[in-house]
Design a protein around this motif. Structure first.
Motif, PDB file in Angstrom:
ATOM      1  N   ARG A 176      12.742  39.738 -22.957  1.00  0.00           N
ATOM      2  CA  ARG A 176      13.580  38.542 -22.814  1.00  0.00           C
ATOM      3  C   ARG A 176      12.958  37.500 -21.890  1.00  0.00           C
ATOM      4  NH1 ARG A 176      16.409  35.495 -25.660  1.00  0.00           N
ATOM      5  NH2 ARG A 176      18.553  35.001 -25.108  1.00  0.00           N
ATOM      6  N   ASN A 181      22.409  32.690 -21.372  1.00  0.00           N
ATOM      7  CA  ASN A 181      22.471  32.515 -22.823  1.00  0.00           C
ATOM      8  C   ASN A 181      23.098  33.738 -23.486  1.00  0.00           C
ATOM      9  OD1 ASN A 181      20.943  33.283 -25.550  1.00  0.00           O
ATOM     10  ND2 ASN A 181      21.348  31.075 -25.507  1.00  0.00           N
ATOM     11  N   ASP A 182      22.711  34.920 -23.045  1.00  0.00           N
ATOM     12  CA  ASP A 182      23.256  36.137 -23.657  1.00  0.00           C
ATOM     13  C   ASP A 182      24.773  36.208 -23.469  1.00  0.00           C
ATOM     14  OD1 ASP A 182      20.734  36.780 -24.440  1.00  0.00           O
ATOM     15  OD2 ASP A 182      20.480  38.503 -23.120  1.00  0.00           O
ATOM     16  N   SER A 185      26.186  33.092 -25.609  1.00  0.00           N
ATOM     17  CA  SER A 185      25.933  33.132 -27.058  1.00  0.00           C
ATOM     18  C   SER A 185      26.447  34.425 -27.692  1.00  0.00           C
ATOM     19  CB  SER A 185      24.437  32.956 -27.369  1.00  0.00           C
ATOM     20  OG  SER A 185      23.683  34.057 -26.910  1.00  0.00           O
ATOM     21  N   GLU A 218      26.538  35.294 -31.632  1.00  0.00           N
ATOM     22  CA  GLU A 218      25.611  36.303 -32.129  1.00  0.00           C
ATOM     23  C   GLU A 218      26.332  37.517 -32.709  1.00  0.00           C
ATOM     24  OE1 GLU A 218      23.090  36.714 -28.690  1.00  0.00           O
ATOM     25  OE2 GLU A 218      22.005  34.861 -29.188  1.00  0.00           O
TER      26      GLU A 218
HETATM   27 MG    MG Z   1      21.452  34.005 -27.522  1.00  0.00          MG
END
Ligand code: MG
Ligand code: 3E9
Ligand code: MG
Ligand code: MG
Ligand code: MG
Length: 339
Positions: A152, A198-199, A202, A206
């Motif tokens: 990542r 972001n994880d 998102s 996702e």
């Molecule tokens: Mg993402």
């Protein structure tokens, strides 16, 4: 708007993907990363981020090649050739290659030869990591937290943006500063924070998409057996713990670094905050047709301000650069070790 026109000119992505990308306020994101940067570079960065999504969404996450790491590696090598030698007759009918030729010309216009070379090298490390990700996608496997963290640091495409932080303000960081261990650590921490944010933000987009997805929350659920709520809590705590260290380290580096290093560190901070602001506002993540439960503001204190390492071996060295007890700004003797 300019970025939408650029995407149209080069016909980046399928019509359907391009239609989505041009509505995602990528230009605003770029302006937040370089709030006082040279306008031409803000525009270059916006077009480049859109192009990256052409690769990351178009080829990797939604395309055929994303399940075929070997073929993906071949295609990405061809694109690298275009980035490195835009005059080479490679991928002549490919829209992503045509867009990349244009990006390379502008990198040459606003950056130095050294910055252009760093940009190509950073593309290579991003490409290498998405090939690794593609092998997990093919096999339907989820890497453990240590491997995921390592992947990542590169597959969020944060490192490919770094040369543009310098170009935006028209300076070149000298290698003895840019590659100093403590500066590299601060840069990696920024990548960690941006990609963990972001994880978190998102995850809705996702996890509701059909097919394979990979993010920190999924890694924590699968490998540590955490519930979705506990995985979210853990990811936020990890993010805040790295942010706490980042603040201490960059506070120290800013005190002792050159004016160029101080500007670079300010830009890393803008990159982190810009990604957060974009992450809670862009329709890419809020998905109005099926609204994500995303906050509209941020706390100004960490949920976890601990000074202990996270227990992720690939990044545990980050915690060795400052004495555990030092405060931001550090006392005498707290100097980070030189490279
Ligand atoms: Mg993402
Ligand atoms: C990010 O990860 C993938 C990159 C290609 C995004 C392009 C963005 C940048 C270069 C700036 C860094 C900003 C971030 C990471 C928001 P992922 O999880 O595939 O992104 P997604 O938007 O699909 O959640
Ligand atoms: Mg991705
Ligand atoms: Mg993605
Ligand atoms: Mg993803």
């Amino acid at each position: 708007m300019q970025t939408a026109a650029w995407a149209e000119t080069f016909r980046i992505g399928s019509d359907e993907l391009r239609g989505r990308l041009v509505a995602q306020t990528i230009g605003t994101f770029s302006a937040r990363i370089l709030p006082e940067g040279r306008e031409e570079v803000v525009s270059l960065l916006a077009d480049f981020i859109l192009w990256l999504f052409g690769v990351d969404d178009g080829h990797c996450e939604e395309g055929e090649l994303g399940h075929r790491p070997g073929d993906l590696a071949g295609e990405l090598h061809r694109l690298l050739r275009v980035a490195q030698n835009p005059e080479a007759p490679v991928l002549l009918d490919d829209p992503l290659a045509a867009g990349l030729r244009d990006l390379r010309l502008r990198v040459d216009r606003y950056g130095t030869a050294g910055q252009a070379a760093r940009w190509v090298d950073a593309l290579r490390e991003y490409f290498f990591s998405v090939v690794w990700e593609a092998s997990h996608r093919r096999d339907g496997t989820v890497p453990d937290l240590n491997d995921y963290t390592l992947m990542r640091l590169y597959d969020g495409a944060t490192s490919v943006v770094l040369p543009m932080l310098e170009m935006g303000y028209g300076f070149e960081l000298q290698p003895h500063e840019r590659d100093a261990t403590a500066v590299r650590a601060a840069t990696e921490m920024a990548s960690f924070i941006i990609t963990w944010d972001n994880d978190i933000l998102s995850h809705h987009k996702e996890s509701r998409a059909t097919g394979y997805y990979l993010n920190a929350l999924r890694v924590l659920e699968e490998h540590d057996g955490l519930s979705p709520e506990k995985a979210l809590e853990t990811a936020i705590s990890q993010r805040d713990r790295v942010m706490t260290l980042y603040m201490r380290l960059t506070g120290h580096l800013s005190e002792h670094g050159s004016p160029q290093l101080r500007q670079y560190l300010r830009s890393l901070g803008h990159f982190i905050r810009g990604a957060q602001d974009w992450g809670i506002t862009s329709v890419r993540y809020t998905t109005p047709e099926d609204p994500a439960d995303i906050p509209s503001f941020f706390r100004d204190t960490p949920v976890d301000a601990g000074h202990e390492p996270l227990g992720i071996p690939v990044v545990s060295w980050w915690w060795d650069l400052l004495p555990r007890s030092s405060r931001a700004g550090g006392a005498a003797g707290a100097a980070p070790q030189p490279a």
